[in-house]
Design a protein around this motif. Structure first.
Motif, PDB file in Angstrom:
ATOM      1  N   GLU A 138      98.772  61.458  -4.560  1.00  0.00           N
ATOM      2  CA  GLU A 138      98.014  62.066  -3.457  1.00  0.00           C
ATOM      3  C   GLU A 138      98.115  63.585  -3.450  1.00  0.00           C
ATOM      4  O   GLU A 138      97.896  64.229  -2.426  1.00  0.00           O
ATOM      5  CB  GLU A 138      98.506  61.497  -2.133  1.00  0.00           C
ATOM      6  CG  GLU A 138      98.208  60.011  -1.982  1.00  0.00           C
ATOM      7  CD  GLU A 138      98.626  59.451  -0.639  1.00  0.00           C
ATOM      8  OE1 GLU A 138      99.374  60.127   0.107  1.00  0.00           O
ATOM      9  OE2 GLU A 138      98.207  58.337  -0.330  1.00  0.00           O
ATOM     10  N   LYS A 139      98.451  64.154  -4.595  1.00  0.00           N
ATOM     11  CA  LYS A 139      98.567  65.605  -4.729  1.00  0.00           C
ATOM     12  C   LYS A 139      97.624  66.081  -5.824  1.00  0.00           C
ATOM     13  O   LYS A 139      97.348  65.361  -6.777  1.00  0.00           O
ATOM     14  CB  LYS A 139      99.997  66.003  -5.087  1.00  0.00           C
ATOM     15  CG  LYS A 139     101.009  65.641  -4.020  1.00  0.00           C
ATOM     16  CD  LYS A 139     102.404  66.020  -4.469  1.00  0.00           C
ATOM     17  CE  LYS A 139     103.440  65.605  -3.432  1.00  0.00           C
ATOM     18  NZ  LYS A 139     104.794  65.947  -3.878  1.00  0.00           N
ATOM     19  N   ARG A 141      96.292  69.900  -7.972  1.00  0.00           N
ATOM     20  CA  ARG A 141      96.445  71.325  -8.251  1.00  0.00           C
ATOM     21  C   ARG A 141      95.160  71.824  -8.888  1.00  0.00           C
ATOM     22  O   ARG A 141      94.600  71.175  -9.768  1.00  0.00           O
ATOM     23  CB  ARG A 141      97.613  71.569  -9.211  1.00  0.00           C
ATOM     24  CG  ARG A 141      98.958  71.211  -8.614  1.00  0.00           C
ATOM     25  CD  ARG A 141     100.079  71.435  -9.603  1.00  0.00           C
ATOM     26  NE  ARG A 141     101.368  71.197  -8.967  1.00  0.00           N
ATOM     27  CZ  ARG A 141     102.537  71.351  -9.580  1.00  0.00           C
ATOM     28  NH1 ARG A 141     102.580  71.747 -10.838  1.00  0.00           N
ATOM     29  NH2 ARG A 141     103.653  71.128  -8.925  1.00  0.00           N
ATOM     30  N   SER A 155      97.526  74.318  -4.333  1.00  0.00           N
ATOM     31  CA  SER A 155      98.122  72.993  -4.217  1.00  0.00           C
ATOM     32  C   SER A 155      97.496  72.297  -3.013  1.00  0.00           C
ATOM     33  O   SER A 155      97.450  72.865  -1.923  1.00  0.00           O
ATOM     34  CB  SER A 155      99.635  73.139  -4.028  1.00  0.00           C
ATOM     35  OG  SER A 155     100.220  71.892  -3.753  1.00  0.00           O
ATOM     36  N   LYS A 157      97.184  68.438  -0.798  1.00  0.00           N
ATOM     37  CA  LYS A 157      97.741  67.115  -0.524  1.00  0.00           C
ATOM     38  C   LYS A 157      96.723  66.322   0.278  1.00  0.00           C
ATOM     39  O   LYS A 157      95.955  66.891   1.049  1.00  0.00           O
ATOM     40  CB  LYS A 157      99.036  67.211   0.286  1.00  0.00           C
ATOM     41  CG  LYS A 157     100.221  67.695  -0.499  1.00  0.00           C
ATOM     42  CD  LYS A 157     101.485  67.636   0.342  1.00  0.00           C
ATOM     43  CE  LYS A 157     102.675  68.119  -0.461  1.00  0.00           C
ATOM     44  NZ  LYS A 157     103.898  68.133   0.353  1.00  0.00           N
ATOM     45  N   TRP A 163      91.311  66.326   1.497  1.00  0.00           N
ATOM     46  CA  TRP A 163      92.134  67.263   0.748  1.00  0.00           C
ATOM     47  C   TRP A 163      92.517  68.422   1.658  1.00  0.00           C
ATOM     48  O   TRP A 163      91.657  69.085   2.229  1.00  0.00           O
ATOM     49  CB  TRP A 163      91.398  67.782  -0.483  1.00  0.00           C
ATOM     50  CG  TRP A 163      91.283  66.769  -1.566  1.00  0.00           C
ATOM     51  CD1 TRP A 163      90.141  66.178  -2.005  1.00  0.00           C
ATOM     52  CD2 TRP A 163      92.350  66.210  -2.341  1.00  0.00           C
ATOM     53  NE1 TRP A 163      90.432  65.290  -3.012  1.00  0.00           N
ATOM     54  CE2 TRP A 163      91.781  65.292  -3.240  1.00  0.00           C
ATOM     55  CE3 TRP A 163      93.731  66.394  -2.365  1.00  0.00           C
ATOM     56  CZ2 TRP A 163      92.532  64.566  -4.157  1.00  0.00           C
ATOM     57  CZ3 TRP A 163      94.486  65.673  -3.277  1.00  0.00           C
ATOM     58  CH2 TRP A 163      93.894  64.770  -4.156  1.00  0.00           C
ATOM     59  N   ASP A 166      97.833  73.032   0.697  1.00  0.00           N
ATOM     60  CA  ASP A 166      99.255  72.937   0.980  1.00  0.00           C
ATOM     61  C   ASP A 166     100.003  74.227   0.652  1.00  0.00           C
ATOM     62  O   ASP A 166     100.874  74.643   1.397  1.00  0.00           O
ATOM     63  CB  ASP A 166      99.859  71.764   0.198  1.00  0.00           C
ATOM     64  CG  ASP A 166     101.288  71.479   0.600  1.00  0.00           C
ATOM     65  OD1 ASP A 166     101.523  71.246   1.798  1.00  0.00           O
ATOM     66  OD2 ASP A 166     102.162  71.502  -0.288  1.00  0.00           O
TER      67      ASP A 166
END
Length: 185
Positions: A138-139, A141, A155, A157, A163, A166
């Motif tokens: 669930e991350k 970049r 970043s 999350k 989305w 972060d």
């Protein structure tokens, strides 16, 4: 001041009019008068609105990107980076849907003010294109600037299927290559 947009084929016209009380009447293309709608300076700017401003206009036939999709991630990353390039920490932080939004805005503002820092230079030097996108669970970049040994990235999350910005870290190229997998559309 009152603003009105009119869709005329593929062209959107923005018209402005002022009256004694700020209300205005604008003649339409058909000759009929149209009362304008108010735009207030306190209108909330959501990530969706901010990212739309950073994106080219779409036709009425194009649906918005699916929530939580790579297309949505790209749209939000473009909105964040456009705000960063302008030096607008509030607009960039508006893409953070989590509790640390205010702290992130403060971090971004401090970074922008330190014009000699590499990260602030990367914000201003952004060329309007997204770099590689990597995802792990669930991350996600999104790279936006790199040198031979470092990668600047956004970043994100997942926050309730959306989305959420972060952080805006920098990692070594070796660390970047080891994290997650390249995203597929």
């Amino acid at each position: 001041m009152r603003l009105r947009t009119t869709l005329a084929g593929p062209v959107v016209l923005l018209l402005a009019a002022c009256g004694e009380d700020g209300a205005g009447v604008i003649p339409s293309a058909t000759g009929a008068a149209t009362t304008t709608a108010a735009i207030t300076p306190t209108s909330a700017v959501t990530p969706a609105v901010a990212s739309q401003a950073a994106q080219p206009a779409t036709t009425a036939d194009e649906p918005p990107p699916e929530t939580g999709s790579i297309a949505q991630l790209k749209q939000r990353a473009m909105g964040v980076l456009s705000a960063l390039r302008r030096g607008d920490s509030k607009a960039a932080a508006d893409f953070c849907l989590r509790k640390h939004r205010d702290g992130l805005e403060k971090f971004i503002a401090e970074t922008i003010e330190k014009k000699d820092r590499a990260r602030a230079k990367a914000f201003r030097a952004w060329d309007g294109k997204l770099g590689e996108i990597r995802v792990e669970g669930e991350k996600a970049r999104v790279a936006f600037g790199s040198s031979d040994d470092q990668v600047n990235y956004l970043s994100f999350k997942d926050k309730d299927g959306e989305w959420s910005l972060d952080d805006i870290p920098v990692v070594s190229k070796a660390q970047w290559d080891k994290w997650g997998k390249p995203a597929k559309e």
